[in-house]
Design a protein around this motif. Structure first.
Motif, short mmCIF file in Angstrom:
data_model
loop_
_atom_site.label_atom_id
_atom_site.label_comp_id
_atom_site.label_asym_id
_atom_site.label_seq_id
_atom_site.Cartn_x
_atom_site.Cartn_y
_atom_site.Cartn_z
N GLN A 121 0.94 -1.25 0.15
CA GLN A 121 0.14 0.13 -0.06
C GLN A 121 0.83 1.38 0.11
O GLN A 121 0.38 2.35 -0.61
N GLN A 122 2.03 1.55 0.62
CA GLN A 122 3.06 2.31 0.79
C GLN A 122 3.39 2.54 -0.81
O GLN A 122 3.62 3.68 -1.19
N ARG A 123 3.68 1.35 -1.51
CA ARG A 123 4.36 1.48 -2.74
C ARG A 123 3.23 2.12 -3.87
O ARG A 123 3.78 2.68 -4.86
N HIS A 124 2.00 1.93 -3.63
CA HIS A 124 0.87 2.39 -4.55
C HIS A 124 0.22 3.63 -4.04
O HIS A 124 -0.65 4.05 -4.74
N GLY A 125 0.41 3.93 -2.74
CA GLY A 125 -0.35 5.28 -2.12
C GLY A 125 -1.67 4.94 -1.96
O GLY A 125 -2.58 5.67 -2.39
N VAL A 126 -1.97 3.79 -1.77
CA VAL A 126 -3.57 3.21 -1.55
C VAL A 126 -3.51 2.64 0.03
O VAL A 126 -2.66 2.66 0.69
N LEU A 127 -4.73 2.36 0.18
CA LEU A 127 -5.02 1.72 1.71
C LEU A 127 -5.50 0.31 1.44
O LEU A 127 -6.56 0.12 0.80
N LEU A 128 -4.99 -0.45 2.20
CA LEU A 128 -5.49 -1.89 2.15
C LEU A 128 -5.74 -2.47 3.60
O LEU A 128 -5.00 -2.40 4.63
N LEU A 129 -6.96 -2.84 4.04
CA LEU A 129 -7.38 -3.18 5.30
C LEU A 129 -7.85 -4.76 5.27
O LEU A 129 -8.79 -5.16 4.74
N PRO A 130 -7.14 -5.65 5.87
CA PRO A 130 -7.58 -6.91 5.97
C PRO A 130 -8.66 -7.28 7.04
O PRO A 130 -8.42 -6.52 8.12
N ASN A 131 -9.76 -7.60 6.55
CA ASN A 131 -10.92 -8.03 7.31
C ASN A 131 -10.81 -9.62 8.02
O ASN A 131 -11.08 -10.61 7.25
N ARG A 132 -10.09 -9.94 9.03
CA ARG A 132 -9.90 -11.05 9.49
C ARG A 132 -11.23 -11.80 9.76
O ARG A 132 -11.22 -12.94 9.87
#
Length: 757
Positions: free
Chosen positions: A420-431
């Motif tokens: 996400q830092q490499r692409h400038g986005v946000l990734l949230l895992p929903n366990r």
């Protein structure tokens, strides 16, 4: 960083930090680890305060098996059966301030009991402030009056230094925090001004000019003015020479603006409690508007109906109009809002949407949408909700992608952050739902998705897990773990001590994996392999289990047979997936954690949703689906204890009668049914029943000619084309000229005879 040469002595002595944290599964009475659980268990025979704390349900955020379907908060138990279902509108939530910083759950329960409140609350959490001697507790309960009664009970009590503040009901962090209100009312009236009295030579002329103002033919500054005798007109506005008045007299207004505002404020406050009334806002055309925010939606709607029907009594002769304001609000994290801000703006530019108000708070960002049109707010809110929910990262099979290593904050979570830092986005895992949500530029989504799937798949291929029994775990703690780390390195191997059985996790090459297996043989470690259970018979197909699934009750299934058991769990009764082992004699409800572990995320979520649908369909006396097309949210029908007969749907913002389940906008059910029956009669007899085009009074023609006099406004009508006339001769002339006759065979009939409808 140097590696410790001996195992953690605090862990061996039972003083591992987790031992100070209450086991949430033990609070529910379902912890299977018993004395081996690394988390703290409250003794069942301890003090009353401790035992009371077991009545508190676990937090929503930590409860794996809570879902939000159709606007309802659903909690699941073993077998995928529903243990509780609640609607956010039924809950009252309070923040209790002024508690000592060392307050625990049992202390809150004791305080509530001492104040005479039911302690079986739906949710309770304690929030501490750094470097503060005080903390706050958030309490949710299905008692709508809880916030009021708690505040009252604090007065003149040992806890009078505490303060109860009403707050919105708390939902899981991954669920929609959408709320809908209709408690704002805009009230408008003409600015007090001088009064004009106009004098004519005849009464007929005065009435004629008055009617032209009332029907909008004459206006002042393009504004329609209502006249009674007549009034509020000026000479320049009267354009016809034959309407020119003899005299125009001006008299100052009888009441000041402040007096009228005070009277309107009192009128609104008499309807119900109000949080806020704004200062009057003056429009360009001489109108004033105030906005009143009621505590209860029903009071705002009551005030709107009262003003609409002119059933109010004011000491001044002013004409009020009112509009209800519908509001949808969303709460999200600042990080999520930062990544969806641009997609939100792009989406809302595509249609004429209301402006979104953004409020930044310490706990997150609040978005609110206001408009007098419920349809407009609902359309905009649906778009906002979809964007705030993010999009699901999909695997190569088109299903939601999930990597088991994301279940813990390990190397995989760090890898996700790097992506996400490499692409400038946000990734949230929903366990809980075993999926990864994407927030950011929609143009980058496919690129990021490919990166996530490829990186985590490669990471999974490098990971190996080995189940460790108790003797093997003891050997690893004493000698083995350090021995393995000295051979393959610190970053290759780790222990998962919270799983059952405990697992040795290897993140490395196949060569390193083989080296570790050889080292385990030195310690005589035994670990289960699939071949050891492959000869077990499937409890469904009764053949050797293929890709076996072994449950905690020791019964085995083929992987496909087990998935089929879960998919076919819906029946005539409520869903309850039970084991069919021992020739269908086991009948134990299969723990949800085992169902989730042995099914893919799609199958598991479908099972939960099917359980919900079955539960609702079997209880038509308890739940109804919203009748608005394409809505589908649920609500509870009215009963003897219902606090309100009206329900405003959170999604479509339509007001539904909880008794007859129709949207009849404040009418009584019997009046609405009568109106529907009358409309049906009009439709069936539409050739003989029409509405007056002037006053909309319904007129029925039974017999006679096509000349009708409206029973409401007394206007003369041509029944064929509904053209209106001031006098009957003009109507008869029109019928002969435009339609060839007056509508009867004998055209020589006396034209003075009029059919009155």
């Amino acid at each position: 960083m140097a590696t410790a040469s001996t195992p953690c002595i605090f862990f061996q002595q039972g003083r591992y930090p987790r031992s100070q944290v209450l086991c949430k599964f033990n609070l529910e009475g379902i912890c299977k680890h018993g004395t081996k659980c690394p988390y703290r268990h409250e003794p069942s025979d301890s003090s009353s305060a401790s035992s009371s704390s077991t009545k508190v349900s676990p937090l929503h955020d930590n409860d794996t098996f809570v879902r939000v379907f159709r606007g309802a908060l659903v909690r699941y138990g073993d077998g995928a059966c529903i243990t509780s279902l609640s609607l956010p509108s039924e809950y009252s939530s309070v923040r209790l301030d002024g508690l000592p910083a060392d307050t625990v759950v049992s202390d809150i329960v004791t305080i509530l009991e001492n104040l005479g409140h039911d302690v079986d609350v739906d949710g309770l959490r304690i929030v501490t402030t750094p470097q503060s001697s005080l903390c706050s507790a958030y309490i949710s309960t299905p008692d709508l009056d809880f916030s009021k009664t708690l505040s009252s009970s604090l007065i003149d009590s040992p806890y009078c230094h505490m303060k109860a503040v009403p707050v919105p009901p708390r939902l899981p962090s991954w669920a929609s925090t959408r709320r809908a209100r209709c408690n704002k009312l805009n009230v408008r009236w003409a600015k007090p001004c001088s009064e004009c009295r106009v004098f004519f030579s005849t009464k007929a002329a005065a009435l004629r000019v008055s009617g032209k103002f009332n029907f909008g033919k004459y206006t002042i500054f393009d504004t329609r003015i209502g006249c009674d005798e007549p009034r509020e007109i000026v000479r320049a506005s009267i354009t016809a020479d034959y309407d020119t008045p003899l005299l125009v007299g001006i008299r100052q207004g009888v009441a000041s603006g402040n007096a009228i505002i005070a009277a309107i404020n009192k009128l609104l406050r008499d309807v119900g409690p109000i949080d806020l009334i704004t200062e009057p806002y003056e429009h360009k055309r001489g109108y004033l508007t105030v906005s009143a925010q009621f505590k209860q939606d029903c009071d705002a709607q009551k005030a709107a109906r009262m003003i609409e029907k002119k059933s109010y009594d004011l000491p001044y002769d002013i004409n009020l109009t009112a509009k209800l304001i519908y509001t949808s609000t969303f709460k999200t994290s600042k990080e999520v809002y930062r990544h969806v801000q641009q997609p939100l703006e792009d989406c809302l530019e595509e249609f004429d949407a209301p402006r979104i108000n953004v409020t930044s708070r310490e706990t997150g960002t609040v978005l609110s949408i206001d408009s007098w049109s419920s349809e407009e707010v609902a359309k905009c809110a649906n778009a906002v909700e979809d964007i705030l929910a993010g999009s699901v990262i999909e695997g190569k099979d088109g299903q939601p992608f999930w990597a088991p290593q994301l279940a813990s904050n390990g190397p995989a979570s760090k890898l996700l952050k790097e992506i996400q830092q490499r692409h400038g986005v946000l990734l949230l895992p929903n366990r809980s739902k075993r999926e990864v949500r994407y927030f950011g530029d929609t143009l980058k989504r496919l690129e990021v998705q490919d990166d996530v799937v490829q990186s985590l798949t490669e990471d999974a291929e490098r990971r190996h897990t080995i189940d460790i029994d108790d003797p093997g775990f003891s050997w690893l703690c004493k000698v083995g773990l350090n021995l393995i780390k000295n051979v393959v390195g610190d970053k290759v191997v780790s222990l998962n001590v919270t799983s059952n059985p405990k697992k040795l996790i290897i993140t490395g090459s196949d060569e390193e994996y083989c080296e570790i297996l050889a080292l385990l043989e030195i310690g005589n470690i035994s670990f289960p392999v699939k071949e050891a259970i492959s000869e077990e018979s499937c409890s469904i197909c009764l053949t050797p289990a293929d890709d076996p699934v072994v449950l905690g009750c020791s019964h085995a299934y083929c992987a496909d047979c087990f998935k089929g058991l879960c998919r076919n769990g819906t029946a005539q009764a409520d869903v309850n997936i039970t084991c069919t082992g021992a020739e269908d004699k086991c009948k134990n409800a299969i723990p949800l954690r085992e169902i989730q572990a042995h099914t893919d995320s799609s199958t598991f979520e479908q099972l939960l949703e099917s359980s919900f649908s079955t539960y609702i369909s079997r209880r038509p006396d308890q739940f109804h689906y919203c009748p608005t097309p394409d809505c589908g949210y649920i609500y509870r029908p009215a009963n003897n204890s219902a606090s309100s007969l009206w329900h405003m749907c959170t999604k479509c913002l339509q007001r539904i009668c909880r008794s007859c389940h129709a949207n009849h906008d404040g009418q009584r059910c019997e009046d609405y049914r009568a109106h529907q029956a009358f409309e049906a009669y009009k439709h069936e007899n539409r050739s003989n029943v029409k509405d007056c085009p002037k006053c909309h009074t319904t007129v029925e023609k039974i017999d006679g000619c096509n000349h009708i006099v409206c029973g409401g406004c007394k206007i003369h009508l041509c029944w064929v084309c509904l053209q209106t006339f001031d006098e009957s001769p003009r109507c008869y002339a029109h019928m002969r000229e435009a339609h060839g006759s007056i509508g009867i065979d004998d055209e020589d009939e006396d034209e003075g005879d009029e059919d009155i409808g």
